[in-house]
Structure formats: C-alpha cells, structure tokens
Scaffold this active site. Structure first.
Site, PDB file in Angstrom:
ATOM      1  N   CYS A  50       1.603 -14.719  -8.883  1.00 53.69           N
ATOM      2  CA  CYS A  50       1.629 -14.166  -7.416  1.00 53.69           C
ATOM      3  C   CYS A  50       2.669 -13.875  -6.552  1.00 53.69           C
ATOM      4  O   CYS A  50       2.371 -12.953  -5.421  1.00 53.69           O
ATOM      5  CB  CYS A  50       1.135 -15.488  -6.687  1.00 53.69           C
ATOM      6  N   GLY A 185     -11.371 -21.877  -8.261  1.00 52.87           N
ATOM      7  CA  GLY A 185     -11.272 -21.390  -8.960  1.00 52.87           C
ATOM      8  C   GLY A 185     -10.831 -23.029  -9.923  1.00 52.87           C
ATOM      9  O   GLY A 185     -11.210 -23.917  -9.145  1.00 52.87           O
TER      10      GLY A 185
END
Length: 420
Positions: A50, A185
């Site tokens: 990320c 997720g």
C-alpha cells in the site's frame, strides 16, 4: 550486471499516483516474466504494497525498467517520472536493507514489510527471475532486519495502521462496543484490524470476502460471521465501522452504494477506512456529509505517535546497515573475479594433464624416472610462468603497477627491487 532499485513510495508520491502503478498480487508473476523477457533485465523482483511499488533488478540499461513500468500500467512515462527514484548499486543495497528493517516505512519500525518482502522473493523464485545476485541481496536484507530488530529499539511502541484505525473510530463514536463492524477482505491487514477492534468488543463483526470459507475462518476467531463480497450492497447500511483492504484492481464500494446505505441509515454517520492500494472505496465517497473516510495516507499522523522514542534506535540501525552494505558490496566485487579464477584453474589443469601424459609416455618407453620427473617439473613450471612473465616483460603504461600486483598475487618479497 549492475544492481538497481526503481521505485515509488509514500515519500515521493500521493496515494492517487501510487495506486496507478500498484501490482495486483496475482499478476506479479506474469509481470516479472514480461520485464525480463525483452528489456535487457536479467534478474528482477517486484515489491508492491500500500505504501510502495519497487522493482529490484540487474541490468546494463536501468532506463529500460522505468519505461517498462510506465508501459505495463499504460501510462506515459512523463506522468510518473517525477515521482520515481532509481538507486544504483550501493544505494540500492542500502535501500533494500532499510526497507526490510522498517526504516523506510510510513510506520517506522513496523514488522509487516519484512513478510511482504519475503513474499516478493517467493514469487520471483517461482517466476524464475531471482538470480544469484538478487537472492543474495534479499538473504542479506532479511539477516540485517533480524539484527536491527534484535539489537535496537526500532520496534518499540509501534502504532500500527490497525491501531490507528481504532483510535480514529474512538473519535467518531463514544463507544465502539455499541457499533457494528464490517471488515472487507481476509488478508494480514484485515486480521490485524480484527484483533485491535476485537479488544473493544464491537456489537457485531462481519467479514466480507471473495471466498466465504476464508472469511469465515477468520471470523470464527473473533466471534463473527462471513458473507460473499457480492452481498455488500445489501448489508452495507447495517454497519457503522467499515474497514476495507482487498487486492481488487478496481473499487468495490462506489458512491451510489454508499448513498443508498446512508439513506437507509437515516443519515447516521459511517466511519470508513480504506487501507487498499489501489483504493477499494471510490474517492467521491469521502465528500459525503455523513461519511468519515480515511485512506492509508490520512493515517500517517496518527501512526507517527511514539516516533520520538524510536528515533534514537534509527542511528544504531543505520550503523548496522552501513556495515552490512560494505560487506555485501565486497561480495559483489569478488563475484567479478570468479570467471577469471575458473579460467585460470582450467588453463593450469589442461597444462598439468598434458605434461602428465607426456611424462607417462616417457616412463613407458623406459626413460630414467628421475630424469622424467625433473623434466616434468621444469616443463610445467615454464608453462605456468610463461604468460605472467610475458605480461611483465611487455608492460607499457602500467609498468609500475603490474610488478606490484604480481608480487601480491604470487606472495613475492621483492620490495627492494620494485622502484626503490
């Protein structure tokens, strides 16, 4: 071939740029194959998280990697070039060691990056793009990270993204125990968030995942249930806190979906954290009055808490890294001599075999063994010394250096004759 690192991270680019060059986990294998197939790149590994996208590679043409990165993501090179960094050998090695040790992370000292780097190595090995140089680089990186974490305080008082998400939620809601939690997720980051929020005992925990079985396996550990991602639209309005971190290349929560959810909630606020890159939640959602949306970059200030107590450890960690960089570069330098050593051994072995066969023939003819041995040793010695003797005799511009080098190679004690 020379070693390089090409990258883009949270220091050099905003999320809106980073998400354009992120690699979907399932596509990294093919991307590595594509990179090494026709771009003068011999070895390669891709680290995509990320906070960063980095390519570690060996090539004689470093520009090939940046052009490939732009082409792969269907971007004009000038669009991303201002945000890119390319580190040559020494800097590339130092950077890899710093990344593995958590010194280059948004959360200084965070341990997750080490696991992500190990996964990048595993994929590169599977793709067949991890050669000797990169394999050695990453093994050294892991050893350095272990040393840094065991001998310094770099990991003390680390505030993770997951902990920061809880702190933000506590600013919005008086008691998290009164709120319903939706986790989207089932990867490592979502598991960390589940752990931190579970301490606050939310009213309900639901995990939405592409495969229900994996989602339920995680939900069982926190007293929750699981649904398929396709059911998000129906269930979104029921939840007050939504944390999302998937590997989807496109947003899975759009503006229309959230608008319908807010209407069904009669404008009760929703707290949303999007930890995915590329983003899971459309950016326009953050403009809604009743939605508090945060991204990984928004959490930067919170995760900086406790930073002062770890800054002293950075000095110690950097000293360890500097020493290890020198060691790795020495290993790289010795690699260049390996072909020469191999060729030298091959040449001398051929000479030895040739002279041995000659001596055996003479012995078979009945020649005196002592004479044959004497001749054998003289012929072999002359063959071994012929090439270096010729080089020394015909030395030109390097006439002063070559004798000194020869003395070092053959351990000769002739200082009084070398230019004195």
């Amino acid at each position: 071939m020379p070693l390089f690192t090409l990258g883009i991270n949270h220091h050099t680019a905003p999320l809106s740029v980073r998400e354009q060059v992120a690699f979907h986990a399932e596509r990294v294998h093919q991307a590595l194959t594509d990179l090494t197939r026709g771009n003068s790149v011999q070895e390669a590994a891709i680290l995509s998280t990320c906070n960063r996208t980095e390519v570690y590679f060996a090539t004689d043409v470093p520009e090939a990697a940046s052009q490939w990165l732009a082409d792969y993501h269907r971007l004009a090179r000038h669009e991303i070039e201002p945000y890119l960094y390319t580190y040559p050998e020494r800097d590339a090695v130092r950077h890899a060691f710093r990344v593995a040790s958590g010194l280059d992370s948004m959360v200084l000292g965070e341990p997750q990056i080490l696991g992500q780097m190990k996964e990048a190595v595993r994929v590169a090995e599977e793709a067949g793009t991890l050669g000797t140089t990169l394999h050695k680089l990453f093994q050294h990186s892991f050893a350095v990270a272990k040393d840094v974490r065991s001998t310094t305080a770099i990991g003390v008082n680390v505030v993770s993204m997951a902990a920061a998400a809880v702190r933000l939620a506590e600013r919005i809601f008086e008691r998290i125990s009164d709120q319903k939690l939706l986790l989207i997720g089932a990867g490592e980051m979502i598991e960390l968030c589940a752990r931190h929020f579970a301490v606050q005992r939310p009213k309900q925990v639901l995990i939405a995942n592409r495969t229900v079985e994996r989602g339920q396996s995680l939900a069982d550990r926190f007293g929750g249930t699981a649904i398929r991602l396709e059911e998000l639209g129906e269930r979104l309005s029921q939840f007050d806190i939504i944390i999302s971190c998937t590997a989807s290349p496109l947003p899975i929560i759009g503006l229309g979906m959230v608008e319908r959810a807010i209407k069904m909630r009669r404008h009760r606020p929703m707290f949303m954290v999007d930890l995915a890159v590329p983003r899971d939640i459309e950016i326009e959602v953050g403009e809604m009055d009743d939605v508090f949306l945060y991204t990984v970059d928004d959490l930067a200030q919170l995760v900086a808490s406790g930073l002062e107590s770890r800054q002293a450890a950075v000095v110690d960690a950097e000293a360890i890294i500097a020493e290890r960089v020198d060691g790795f570069l020495r290993w790289l330098a010795t690699r260049g001599t390996v072909p020469v050593i191999r060729a030298l051994r091959d040449a001398t072995e051929r000479s030895r075999r040739h002279e041995m066969e000659h001596a055996l023939k003479l012995l078979a003819k009945g020649d005196d063994p002592a004479r044959v041995l004497e001749q054998f040793s003289l012929r072999l010695t002359n063959k071994f010394l012929h090439a270096p003797t010729q080089a020394l005799s015909h030395a030109a511009g390097d006439r002063d250096d070559l004798p000194l080098l020869a003395a070092q190679l053959f351990h000769l004690h002739v200082d009084s004759h070398l230019g004195k």
